[in-house]
Design an enzyme around this catalytic site. Structure first.
Site, mmCIF file in Angstrom:
data_model
loop_
_atom_site.group_PDB
_atom_site.id
_atom_site.type_symbol
_atom_site.label_atom_id
_atom_site.label_comp_id
_atom_site.label_asym_id
_atom_site.label_seq_id
_atom_site.Cartn_x
_atom_site.Cartn_y
_atom_site.Cartn_z
ATOM 1 N N GLU A 137 -12.279 -4.809 -6.128
ATOM 2 C CA GLU A 137 -12.916 -3.628 -5.556
ATOM 3 C C GLU A 137 -13.289 -2.697 -6.695
ATOM 4 O O GLU A 137 -12.956 -2.942 -7.850
ATOM 5 C CB GLU A 137 -11.982 -2.920 -4.566
ATOM 6 C CG GLU A 137 -10.695 -2.398 -5.181
ATOM 7 C CD GLU A 137 -9.722 -1.818 -4.157
ATOM 8 O OE1 GLU A 137 -10.152 -1.470 -3.051
ATOM 9 O OE2 GLU A 137 -8.544 -1.700 -4.486
ATOM 10 N N LYS A 164 0.844 -1.178 0.000
ATOM 11 C CA LYS A 164 0.000 0.000 0.000
ATOM 12 C C LYS A 164 0.883 1.232 0.000
ATOM 13 O O LYS A 164 1.836 1.321 0.757
ATOM 14 C CB LYS A 164 -0.909 0.008 1.217
ATOM 15 C CG LYS A 164 -1.968 -1.054 1.121
ATOM 16 C CD LYS A 164 -3.022 -0.854 2.163
ATOM 17 C CE LYS A 164 -3.901 -2.060 2.159
ATOM 18 N NZ LYS A 164 -5.254 -1.806 1.917
#
Length: 137
Positions: free
Chosen positions: A36, A3
């Protein structure tokens, strides 16, 4: 799988969606499984079970995602986190997205294929609105 603060993927996904006059793009992994949305988490209803992708290293957890899973369990809706090929969303009983800014948003179509409306989505929308009213009062 790391991330970072880099949002290039989300920016490109938004541009891709806009170019096709869509409100949201779905992000899939290299195996074609939905992970997502560009700015949302994805849910589907299949055989009465609420599904959503697992929290993989590259998937943002989403505050609203967590709240909706809790609400579904409180309502007695069975939930599972699993990978699903994006094309299989078209055969689900319903699909919705969660976004902190908009709550629970039912998906009307995927690649110009209309998707059915699910009473499970409606129940979760109502319960999420009630939760927001209680939390903001």
């Amino acid at each position: 799988g790391h991330k970072t603060g880099n949002r290039l993927l989300q920016v490109l996904a938004a541009a891709h969606a806009a170019a096709r006059e869509a409100e949201e793009a779905l992000l899939v992994n290299t195996d074609g499984h939905v992970c997502e949305g560009g700015s949302s988490n994805v849910f589907w209803i299949r055989d009465g079970v609420l599904g959503t992708p697992p929290l993989l290293p590259s998937v943002l957890p989403g505050v609203t995602r967590s709240a909706v899973l809790d609400l579904a369990r409180e309502l007695g809706v069975r939930c599972e986190e699993k990978l699903l090929p994006v094309e299989e969303l078209k055969s689900c009983e319903g699909v919705f997205l969660t976004l902190t800014s908009r709550g629970v948003v039912e998906v009307e179509s995927l690649d110009d294929t209309p998707l059915p409306r699910s009473p499970v989505t409606t129940r979760l929308q109502d319960e999420f609105e009630k939760l927001m009213q209680r939390e903001c009062a």
